[in-house]
Design an enzyme around this catalytic site. Structure first.
Site, PDB file in Angstrom:
ATOM      1  N   ASP A  35      -9.355  -9.586   9.455  1.00  0.00           N
ATOM      2  CA  ASP A  35      -8.805  -8.263   9.135  1.00  0.00           C
ATOM      3  C   ASP A  35      -9.747  -7.105   9.464  1.00  0.00           C
ATOM      4  OD1 ASP A  35      -6.666  -6.679   8.076  1.00  0.00           O
ATOM      5  OD2 ASP A  35      -7.761  -6.433   6.201  1.00  0.00           O
TER       6      ASP A  35
ATOM      7  N   CYS B 233       1.041  -7.783  11.463  1.00  0.00           N
ATOM      8  CA  CYS B 233       1.417  -8.022  12.866  1.00  0.00           C
ATOM      9  C   CYS B 233       0.776  -9.305  13.397  1.00  0.00           C
ATOM     10  CB  CYS B 233       1.014  -6.847  13.745  1.00  0.00           C
ATOM     11  SG  CYS B 233       2.022  -5.385  13.480  1.00  0.00           S
TER      12      CYS B 233
ATOM     13  N   SER C 140      -1.301  -3.782  10.088  1.00  0.00           N
ATOM     14  CA  SER C 140      -1.031  -4.740   9.016  1.00  0.00           C
ATOM     15  C   SER C 140       0.270  -5.486   9.286  1.00  0.00           C
ATOM     16  CB  SER C 140      -0.901  -4.003   7.689  1.00  0.00           C
ATOM     17  OG  SER C 140      -2.093  -3.333   7.385  1.00  0.00           O
TER      18      SER C 140
ATOM     19  N   LYS D 211      -9.583  -2.073   2.209  1.00  0.00           N
ATOM     20  CA  LYS D 211      -9.292  -0.927   3.073  1.00  0.00           C
ATOM     21  C   LYS D 211     -10.090   0.295   2.631  1.00  0.00           C
ATOM     22  CE  LYS D 211      -6.048  -3.453   4.931  1.00  0.00           C
ATOM     23  NZ  LYS D 211      -6.235  -4.244   6.108  1.00  0.00           N
TER      24      LYS D 211
ATOM     25  N   TYR E  56      -1.912  -3.315  -6.705  1.00  0.00           N
ATOM     26  CA  TYR E  56      -1.634  -4.014  -5.448  1.00  0.00           C
ATOM     27  C   TYR E  56      -2.838  -4.062  -4.506  1.00  0.00           C
ATOM     28  CZ  TYR E  56      -0.261  -5.252  -0.874  1.00  0.00           C
ATOM     29  OH  TYR E  56      -0.245  -5.875   0.339  1.00  0.00           O
TER      30      TYR E  56
ATOM     31  N   HIS F  65     -10.360  -2.144  11.998  1.00  0.00           N
ATOM     32  CA  HIS F  65      -9.300  -2.995  11.466  1.00  0.00           C
ATOM     33  C   HIS F  65      -9.030  -4.109  12.479  1.00  0.00           C
ATOM     34  CE1 HIS F  65      -4.940  -3.090   9.667  1.00  0.00           C
ATOM     35  NE2 HIS F  65      -5.731  -3.953   9.083  1.00  0.00           N
TER      36      HIS F  65
ATOM     37  N   ARG G  11       0.844  -1.192   0.000  1.00  0.00           N
ATOM     38  CA  ARG G  11       0.000   0.000   0.000  1.00  0.00           C
ATOM     39  C   ARG G  11       0.880   1.243   0.000  1.00  0.00           C
ATOM     40  NH1 ARG G  11      -1.876   0.713   4.450  1.00  0.00           N
ATOM     41  NH2 ARG G  11      -1.320  -1.271   5.395  1.00  0.00           N
TER      42      ARG G  11
ATOM     43  N   ARG H 270       1.753 -12.334  -0.490  1.00  0.00           N
ATOM     44  CA  ARG H 270       0.443 -12.620   0.111  1.00  0.00           C
ATOM     45  C   ARG H 270      -0.197 -13.859  -0.482  1.00  0.00           C
ATOM     46  NH1 ARG H 270      -1.765  -8.726   4.034  1.00  0.00           N
ATOM     47  NH2 ARG H 270      -0.067  -7.222   4.199  1.00  0.00           N
TER      48      ARG H 270
HETATM   49  O1  SAT Z   1      -2.945  -4.726   1.091  1.00  0.00           O
HETATM   50  S1  SAT Z   1      -3.827  -4.630   2.224  1.00  0.00           S
HETATM   51  O2  SAT Z   1      -3.912  -3.224   2.634  1.00  0.00           O
HETATM   52  O3  SAT Z   1      -5.143  -5.085   1.862  1.00  0.00           O
HETATM   53  C1  SAT Z   1      -3.251  -5.576   3.459  1.00  0.00           C
HETATM   54  C2  SAT Z   1      -2.760  -4.801   4.598  1.00  0.00           C
HETATM   55  O4  SAT Z   1      -1.866  -3.983   4.427  1.00  0.00           O
HETATM   56  O5  SAT Z   1      -3.283  -5.016   5.708  1.00  0.00           O
HETATM   57 MN    MN Z   2      -5.158  -5.258   7.434  1.00  0.00          MN
END
Ligand code: SAT
Ligand code: MN
Length: 598
Positions: free
Chosen positions: A284, A259, A257, A215, A206, A235, A78, A376
Site C-alpha cells: 500500500d 484497485c 484504493s 494514510k 474506520y 501510495h 474513508r 477488509r
Molecule cells: O482505509 S484505508 O484508507 O486505510 C484503505 C484505503 O482506502 O486504501
Molecule cells: Mn491504499
C-alpha cells in the site's frame, strides 16, 4: 496504570510523557494504558474486546486467532469530505485538499475532545514506521479510545517497546490523537497539522480515518516531511520479480484504493511462466529515498495489510487466502453458521445460515451484498507466503521501475512506458481512475487521481509535482516509468484483459524492458509493447482482444487530453510548465498520427 513501559518512556522522552499528560487532561480518560506490543497484552486486549462485543471470535479450528468486527453502518469507508490539511496557509494545502486554519481547527476539536474519554481507557500506542535501525524509520504515537484501533495498529505497524526504544529521549514523533466520540457523522473530522507533525481524528473508527499510522501519517504527513527532507512517501506497493536466472527486479506501483494493489503485490505467477516468482515488500505505501549509489531505494513503512475482502479467492489471490487463515481481524464481512467468514466473490458456496456484515440473516438470493463492498482483512505481513526476505532490510530495496495505474474502462492501453522521467511524472500526474467503495461517495466516476495520491498528498499538489520532477537531479540511475490499465472493457462490457495472476505477463514485459531484453513501439503516448513481446504462453486470448487492449484511439485521447487540461488548469500557478509541455506534445502526436491505427 504505571507499567514498566511508562517508566522507560518517562526516563527517555520527556516530550512524550508531557504530551500524553496534556492530552489526558483534555480528554479525561478513566485510565491510561501504555501499550508494549507484547503477546500477553494482545491476549488481554482481545479478551476485553470480545467481552464488549467489539470483536467476535471466529472458529478456532478454521481461523485460529481470527476475529470479526462490525463497524457502525455509517462508518465503513474513508470520508474524504471530512478530511482536512490544516497547514498555516490555504495555499500550502493547495487546490486538492480541504483546508481549515490550524488555530480555529484546534479550538473546534478541543471542544469535541474535551472529556471525550470519560468512562473510557486511553491507549497510548507507540509505533515505528519502517524497519528498525533504518534511516527511513519514523516514530508515531497514537492516543486512542478504540480497542479495535489498538489491535489493528498492532498488526499494521511495529508497535510498542520497539518504537519507544527507537525514539529514545527525542521529541521527534508524530502526535496522533483519536477518539471515536459517539460516531456521529456530524462530529467527525480527520485533521492534519503538518507544521506540528500532528493528527487529530474524531468521530470515526474506520481504517484510514482512525489507524493514524496509515494514510494520515505514512502518506499525508510523511509526504510533507519527504518534501522537506528530499524523499518520497507514496501510495505504492513494492514487489520483487525474480526471473528464471535468479535476478530480482524491484517495482513500485501506484494504484488508487481498492484497485488491486494487494492482489498485485502478492501475485502468484501462472504455471505457464515457469521459474518466475514474485515477492511482496509492501502492498500500500512506499517510502523512497535516493541512495549513495544514485538509485532509488524503497521500504514498506507498514507491517501488515489492510486489504479489501470481496473478490479475494484462491484464484484471484491464493497467497492472501493463505495469509488470512490465522491471526487476522476481519471488518464488515459476512459470517457463516460455524463462525467462519464469507464474502462475495470468495468462490466457495456460502453455508445455509449466514449473517451479513450487519449481523442480519442473508441468503444468496438477496440483492444486497453479504459483505460490505469495502469490507477488509487486517493481516500480519509475516503470514504472507510470498513475503520478501528483504522486507526488514534497513536499506530497503532498489527500485528499477515505477508503475502508475488507474481503473479505466476506456482509453488507457494495457501497458506502455514513459520516454523519460519527466514524461513519467506527467503520466503519474494525469492518472485518472473510476472511484471505488474505499471512500464514501459515488462509485464509478472517473476522477483525476495523480499518482493515486489525490486523497493523500499532504501539501499543494503542484509543489508535489515539482518535488517529483526535482528528484531526477539526484537520481543517477532513475527507475523507468510505466502506465498500466487492467480494467479496459470491450463494447459488450467484458474485460479485455483477464487480470489477476495474468498481470504477471505485464510485469515480465516491464522487467524485460528494464533489462533491455525487448524493444518497444514509439507512439504519441509512449512506448507500447510489440504484441509478440508479451508472453502469452498458456493464455487463451484472441489476438483481436489483445489488440483492443493495446489500442490507442484518437477520439478517446482527445477527450482524455481535455480532461487532463481541465485538471491542470484547476491546479493554477504551482503547476510545473514541464507538465503542460508534455500534454501539448501528446496532443500534437495524436493529431499527427491520425485515425485509429490499431
Ligand atoms: O482505509 S484505508 O484508507 O486505510 C484503505 C484505503 O482506502 O486504501
Ligand atoms: Mn491504499
Amino acid at each position: 496504570m504505571r507499567t514498566e513501559v511508562q517508566r522507560e518512556a518517562s526516563l527517555k522522552s520527556r516530550d512524550l510523557l508531557h504530551w500524553v499528560s496534556k492530552m489526558a487532561r483534555l480528554t479525561q480518560p478513566d485510565a491510561i494504558k501504555w501499550c508494549d506490543g507484547s503477546q500477553a497484552e494482545t491476549h488481554w486486549l482481545t479478551d476485553v474486546a470480545t467481552a464488549t462485543g467489539e470483536l467476535i471470535p471466529l472458529n478456532p479450528d478454521k481461523r485460529p486467532g481470527c476475529y470479526l468486527h462490525r463497524s457502525n453502518a455509517n462508518d465503513v469507508a474513508r470520508t474524504e469530505n471530512l478530511t482536512f490539511v490544516c497547514s498555516d496557509s490555504k495555499a500550502d494545502a493547495g487546490p486538492t485538499n480541504n483546508w481549515m486554519p490550524p488555530d480555529e481547527t484546534y479550538q473546534k476539536l478541543r471542544g469535541w475532545f474535551s472529556g471525550s474519554m470519560r468512562g473510557r481507557i486511553m491507549y497510548v500506542v507507540p509505533y515505528l514506521l519502517g524497519p528498525s535501525n533504518s534511516s527511513f524509520a519514523k516514530v508515531g504515537v497514537e492516543l486512542t479510545d478504540s480497542i479495535y484501533v489498538v489491535l489493528n495498529m498492532r498488526i499494521m505497524t511495529r508497535m510498542g517497546r520497539v518504537a519507544l526504544e527507537c525514539l529514545g529521549g527525542s521529541g521527534d514523533f508524530n502526535r496522533g490523537l483519536h477518539s471515536t466520540l459517539d460516531l456521529d457523522p456530524k462530529r467527525r473530522l480527520i485533521c492534519h497539522f503538518p507544521q506540528d507533525n500532528t493528527i487529530w481524528s474524531a468521530g470515526s473508527g474506520y481504517g484510514g480515518n482512525a489507524l493514524l499510522s496509515k494514510k494520515c501519517f505514512a502518506l499525508r504527513i510523511a509526504s510533507h516531511l519527504g518534501r522537506q527532507e528530499g524523499w518520497l512517501a507514496e501510495h505504492m506497493l513494492v514487489l520483487g520479480v525474480e526471473s528464471p536466472d535468479g535476478q530480482i527486479t524491484y517495482i513500485a506501483a501506484a494504484f488508487p484504493s481498492a484497485c488491486g494493489k494487494t492482489n498485485l503485490a502478492m501475485v502468484r505467477p501462472p504455471a505457464a511462466l515457469a521459474g518466475w516468482r514474485v515477492f511482496t515488500v509492501g502492498d500500500d505505501i512506499a517510502w523512497m529515498r535516493v541512495g549513495a549509489d544514485g538509485r532509488l531505494w524503497a521500504v514498506n513503512p507498514e507491517a501488515g495489510y489492510f486489504g479489501v475482502a470481496p473478490g479475494t479467492n484462491v484464484r484471484s489471490n491464493p497467497n492472501a487466502m493463505a495469509m488470512v487463515r490465522s491471526d487476522t481481524i476481519f471488518t464488515n464481512v459476512a459470517m457463516t453458521a460455524d463462525q467462519d467468514v464469507w464474502w462475495d466473490g470468495m468462490e466457495v458456496e456460502p453455508s445455509k445460515r449466514i449473517v451479513d456484515w450487519r449481523g442480519q440473516p442473508w441468503s444468496s438470493g438477496s440483492d444486497q451484498p453479504a459483505a460490505h463492498p469495502n469490507s477488509r482483512f487486517t493481516a500480519p505481513m509475516r503470514n504472507n507466503p510470498a513475503l520478501s526476505p528483504r522486507v526488514e532490510d534497513p536499506q530497503g530495496v532498489p527500485i528499477s521501475a515505477i508503475v502508475f495505474g488507474g481503473r479505466r474502462t476506456t482509453t488507457i492501453p494495457l501497458v506502455f512506458e514513459a520516454y523519460d522521467w519527466i514524461h513519467g511524472v506527467y503520466l503519474g500526474a494525469t492518472m485518472g481512475s473510476e472511484t471505488t467503495a474505499a471512500a464514501s461517495g459515488e462509485v464509478g466516476v472517473v476522477r483525476r487521481d495523480p499518482m493515486a495520491m489525490l486523497p493523500f498528498c499532504g501539501y499543494n499538489i503542484g509543489d508535489y509535482f515539482h518535488h517529483w520532477l526535482g528528484m531526477r537531479r539526484r537520481l543517477k540511475h532513475p527507475p523507468r516509468m510505466f502506465m498500466v490499465n487492467w480494467f479496459r472493457k470491450a463494447r459488450d462490457g467484458s474485460f479485455l484483459w483477464p487480470g489477476y495472476t495474468e498481470n504477471m505477463r505485464v510485469l515480465k514485459w516491464i522487467v524485460e524492458r528494464v533489462s533491455e531484453r525487448v524493444g518497444a513501439e514509439e507512439t504519441p503516448i509512449g512506448l507500447l509493447p510489440n504484441p509478440r513481446d508479451l508472453d502469452l504462453t498458456g493464455l487463451d486470448i484472441p489476438s483481436q482482444q489483445l489488440t483492443q487492449a493495446l489500442a490507442i484511439k484518437p477520439g478517446e485521447w482527445r477527450a482524455e487530453l481535455e480532461l487532463q487540461e481541465k485538471f491542470f488548469k484547476s491546479i493554477g500557478e504551482t503547476l510545473p510548465t514541464e507538465l503542460e509541455t508534455q500534454l501539448e506534445a501528446v496532443r500534437t502526436g495524436i493529431e499527427l498520427d491520425g485515425e485509429d491505427k490499431h
